[in-house]
Design an enzyme around this catalytic site. Structure first.
Site, PDB file in Angstrom:
ATOM      1  N   GLY A 233       0.815  -1.200   0.000  1.00 44.63           N
ATOM      2  CA  GLY A 233       0.000   0.000   0.000  1.00 44.63           C
ATOM      3  C   GLY A 233       0.850   1.251   0.000  1.00 44.63           C
TER       4      GLY A 233
ATOM      5  N   HIS B 184      -2.337   7.577   7.072  1.00 39.61           N
ATOM      6  CA  HIS B 184      -1.408   8.537   6.453  1.00 39.61           C
ATOM      7  C   HIS B 184      -2.146   9.821   6.055  1.00 39.61           C
ATOM      8  CE1 HIS B 184       2.423   6.459   6.058  1.00 39.61           C
ATOM      9  NE2 HIS B 184       1.843   5.361   5.583  1.00 39.61           N
TER      10      HIS B 184
ATOM     11  N   HIS C 221      -4.052   1.340   7.781  1.00 36.15           N
ATOM     12  CA  HIS C 221      -2.706   1.936   7.800  1.00 36.15           C
ATOM     13  C   HIS C 221      -2.619   3.080   6.791  1.00 36.15           C
ATOM     14  CE1 HIS C 221       1.885   1.543   7.777  1.00 36.15           C
ATOM     15  NE2 HIS C 221       1.642   2.268   6.701  1.00 36.15           N
ATOM     16  N   GLU C 222      -3.121   2.827   5.564  1.00 40.96           N
ATOM     17  CA  GLU C 222      -2.997   3.860   4.520  1.00 40.96           C
ATOM     18  C   GLU C 222      -3.881   5.060   4.818  1.00 40.96           C
ATOM     19  OE1 GLU C 222      -0.503   3.653   2.791  1.00 40.96           O
ATOM     20  OE2 GLU C 222      -0.106   1.516   2.995  1.00 40.96           O
TER      21      GLU C 222
ATOM     22  N   CYS D  32       6.311   0.153   6.624  1.00 34.39           N
ATOM     23  CA  CYS D  32       5.884   1.337   5.882  1.00 34.39           C
ATOM     24  C   CYS D  32       7.049   1.853   5.048  1.00 34.39           C
ATOM     25  CB  CYS D  32       5.434   2.408   6.883  1.00 34.39           C
ATOM     26  SG  CYS D  32       4.866   3.925   6.111  1.00 34.39           S
ATOM     27  N   LEU D  33       6.780   2.231   3.806  1.00 35.96           N
ATOM     28  CA  LEU D  33       7.831   2.795   2.948  1.00 35.96           C
ATOM     29  C   LEU D  33       8.470   4.031   3.577  1.00 35.96           C
ATOM     30  CD1 LEU D  33       6.055   2.686  -0.544  1.00 35.96           C
ATOM     31  CD2 LEU D  33       8.012   1.296   0.155  1.00 35.96           C
TER      32      LEU D  33
ATOM     33  N   GLN E 192       2.694  10.365   1.268  1.00 36.70           N
ATOM     34  CA  GLN E 192       4.043   9.778   1.332  1.00 36.70           C
ATOM     35  C   GLN E 192       4.947  10.273   0.202  1.00 36.70           C
ATOM     36  OE1 GLN E 192       2.459   5.527   1.976  1.00 36.70           O
ATOM     37  NE2 GLN E 192       4.460   5.542   2.988  1.00 36.70           N
TER      38      GLN E 192
HETATM   39 NI    NI Z   1       2.761   3.489   5.444  1.00 38.97          NI
END
Ligand code: NI
Length: 180
Positions: A61, A156, A152-153, A110-111, A66
């Site tokens: 995701g 953000h 989670h997304e 997470c990225l 981000q």
């Molecule tokens: Ni993330």
């Protein structure tokens, strides 16, 4: 990089991998705005966002903030993960969780937090509404790992990282094994 409306317009025919912001970049703590125009600039941006997600190894995701674009857009795709129920690739614009049931602790990465994973409690089942990239309404119920990824997304979009959801950084945060 903060994408403004000027940068959203114009011709755009090549997909691009966008730079991903990492903790503690303050742009990751901003609250994203709803998308109001479902145009070709939005669709081009979503293609770049997906391309950026795909280059992250094992990534399931990504959210627009981000890459410094503070609009309410996320992509979730857990279909590569073995043994989990899923709805394929989900492109969600202006997503909103309308029902949450149960809770489960599970490991997240997470990225934007490349060096750590963490144990996070999330609702086990959710129902959410969103728009697709053309503005059509999506209304989906999901559970388990896919529900975790969606939560989670969406976090953000409200400026929250999984780091903000840990009960304790001492017991619930784990260094990622370095690949060499
Ligand atoms: Ni993330």
């Amino acid at each position: 990089m903060w994408m403004n409306s000027t940068q959203w317009s114009g011709e755009h025919s090549f997909m691009a991998v966008l730079p991903v912001l990492t903790y503690p970049d303050s742009r990751l703590t901003g609250v994203s705005k709803p998308v109001e125009r479902f145009d070709s600039a939005l669709r081009d941006f979503i293609m770049d966002l997906e391309e950026t997600m795909r280059v992250g190894p094992g990534s399931v995701g990504i959210a627009a903030p981000q890459v410094g674009n503070l609009h309410r857009i996320v992509i979730v795709d857990v279909s590569e993960k073995k043994g989990v129920s899923h709805h394929g690739k989900l492109i969600l614009v202006n997503p909103e969780i309308v029902v949450r049931q149960g809770s489960l602790v599970g490991r997240e990465g997470c990225l934007s937090v490349p060096d750590f994973t963490g144990n996070v409690s999330r609702a086990e089942r959710i129902r959410f509404r969103a728009r697709d990239m053309n503005g059509a309404i999506i209304d989906i119920q999901c559970e388990g790992y896919e529900a975790r990824a969606v939560q989670h997304e969406i976090d953000h979009l409200d400026g929250l990282l999984f780091l903000d959801r840990l009960s304790s950084r001492r017991t619930d945060l784990f260094p990622r094994k370095k690949k060499s």
